[in-house]
Structures are given as structure tokens and as C-alpha cells.
Write an enzyme that holds these catalytic residues in place. Structure first.
Site, PDB file in Angstrom:
ATOM      1  N   SER A 127       0.849  -1.193   0.000  1.00 40.41           N
ATOM      2  CA  SER A 127       0.000   0.000   0.000  1.00 40.41           C
ATOM      3  C   SER A 127       0.877   1.232   0.000  1.00 40.41           C
ATOM      4  CB  SER A 127      -0.888   0.011   1.246  1.00 40.41           C
ATOM      5  OG  SER A 127      -1.577   1.243   1.368  1.00 40.41           O
ATOM      6  N   TYR A 140      -1.884  -0.641  10.474  1.00 37.72           N
ATOM      7  CA  TYR A 140      -1.965  -0.918   9.039  1.00 37.72           C
ATOM      8  C   TYR A 140      -0.693  -0.451   8.332  1.00 37.72           C
ATOM      9  CZ  TYR A 140      -3.905  -1.134   4.313  1.00 37.72           C
ATOM     10  OH  TYR A 140      -4.125  -1.431   2.982  1.00 37.72           O
TER      11      TYR A 140
END
Length: 243
Positions: A127, A140
Site C-alpha cells: 500500500s 496498518y
């Protein structure tokens, strides 16, 4: 095009979004596709809850028993829980690290003997939050940054075995979760226009955009590419904010 004829691929988290788009493209290009996640898919499906550390080995064993080989591993399954470091419980921290980082590590470890047999390829779905951060995403971000690091380490250790490992770092992609988020806004059209403006290409990404890059990295066309993290975000992280 049949870049994956005769190859066996495993895609985790393929019930929707980027995983589903990737599995479909691999199948369209000739691969026998297995998917692993908690929901059902249109492919050869293995039920898998990656919050359980025993599951990755079980998934690889199932693929080996049914197909006898594995040529492409796409580590796509992931989870995100919001909260600052003060708000994030240890349970939520460990869940995100387990699903987003430890599960790909274990899948890679157990798949490596099979991948070595035919010169396999691994693509990890990281990501842009492994490169920067949105608010309230400490676990995350940590997990995705770790996944990028794992990608490079695997590439270094196993290039001599004929195994390549790369990662993609998507930005805003119109997955069902993000689409639902947009539709929950008071004015979805205005919000979509606003979010589009942070991208030089003036739109958000589609799952198929990411799938195309993943499949290229997994194909023999990228035979000299390994240890890389490819940002795919419509130019978002290249654009400086206005003063």
C-alpha cells in the site's frame, strides 16, 4: 494472450476488489487459479481465515494436493482497523500484523519449495500506506511497510533459486469497501470529485488497474524484475499539496 498457460496460481483475498480482478485476469490468461479467503469465489476455493497462524500452511498443502505445483503466489488478503496508537488495542494491532504481514510470510515460507520447482513469482499487495500514512492507521501502516521489506528480503534470498518477489503499493482503489464509503457521504458525487483532485490523472483507481500490474509482475515479461515495490496511485504521492 496466454501468459499463464500451464501455470497454477494462488490468490488470497479474492472474493472482491483487487484480488478478484487479479484472479480473473490470471484465469483469462490460462492459469489454473486457486483462491483462499473466508468467502466463496468463482475459482477453486479454499476457505481460509488468515487470523489463524496455522492456516497458511494448510492452504499451501491443499494447493499441492490438488494441483501438484504452484507457480504464482499473490498475497492480497488484508485487514484494516482504525485508531491512533492510544486507541488501538493490542488485539487489533496483532490482528493486522497477523493478516497483513505474518500470513504472507508463512504462505511464502510454505510455498517456497513448490515455487522453486518451476521458477515461481510472488507478488505482495502492499500500500502507499507502507510509504506514508493516513490518519489513525498505525498498525496498518506498520504491516504494509513490513510487507514491503519482506518483499525485498525474499527477492534477495531466493533469486538464486529462480523465484522472484515484488510488491505493488496501491493508492485509492474503488474496491467495494471504498465505494460504500463514498456512497455514505452526504454528497457522494462531490466527494468523488474532491478525491479525484488529489490524483493527477483526475480519477481514483479501479481494481483492474492493479490487477494488470500484478499480472505483469507475475509473468515472464518481468523476468528481470525482482525486489521492487511499484507504486500505483494515479500520481497521488508524487503531487505536492498547494501552500
Amino acid at each position: 494472450m496466454s501468459r499463464f498457460a500451464g501455470k497454477v496460481a494462488l490468490v488470497t483475498g479474492a472474493s472482491s476488489g483487487m484480488g478478484q480482478a487479479t484472479a480473473r485476469q490470471l484465469a483469462e490468461e490460462g492459469a489454473r487459479v486457486f483462491t483462499a479467503q473466508r468467502g466463496a469465489t468463482e475459482f477453486e476455493n479454499i476457505f481460509a481465515d488468515f487470523s489463524d497462524p496455522s492456516v497458511p500452511e494448510q492452504v499451501i498443502v491443499a494447493v499441492e494436493e490438488q494441483a501438484g505445483q504452484l507457480d504464482v503466489l499473490i498475497n492480497n488478503a488484508g485487514v484494516m482497523r482504525e485508531g491512533t496508537v492510544e486507541e488501538t488495542s493490542e488485539e487489533d494491532w496483532h490482528l493486522q500484523l497477523q493478516v497483513n504481514l505474518t500470513a504472507p510470510f508463512l504462505l511464502t515460507r510454505h510455498a517456497m519449495p513448490l515455487l522453486k520447482q518451476g521458477g515461481g513469482a510472488i507478488v505482495n499487495v502492499g500500500s502507499i500506506e507502507g510509504l506514508g500514512s493516513n490518519p489513525r492507521h498505525p498498525a496498518y501502516c506498520a504491516s504494509k511497510a513490513g510487507l514491503h521489506g519482506l518483499t525485498r528480503a525474499v527477492a534477495i534470498d531466493h533469486g538464486q533459486d529462480g523465484v522472484r518477489c515484488n510488491a505493488v503499493a496501491p493508492g485509492w482503489i474503488d474496491t467495494p469497501l471504498n465505494v460504500d464509503f463514498i456512497e455514505s457521504m452526504e454528497d457522494p458525487a462531490a466527494f468523488r470529485q474532491q478525491i479525484g483532485k488529489i490524483h493527477p490523472v483526475r480519477r481514483t483507481g479501479m481494481p483492474e488497474d492493479v490487477a494488470k500490474l500484478i499480472c505483469w509482475l507475475a509473468s515472464d515479461e518481468a523476468a528481470f524484475v525482482t525486489g521492487q515495490v511499484y507504486t500505483i496511485d494515479g500520481g497521488r504521492t508524487s503531487q505536492l499539496s498547494l501552500p
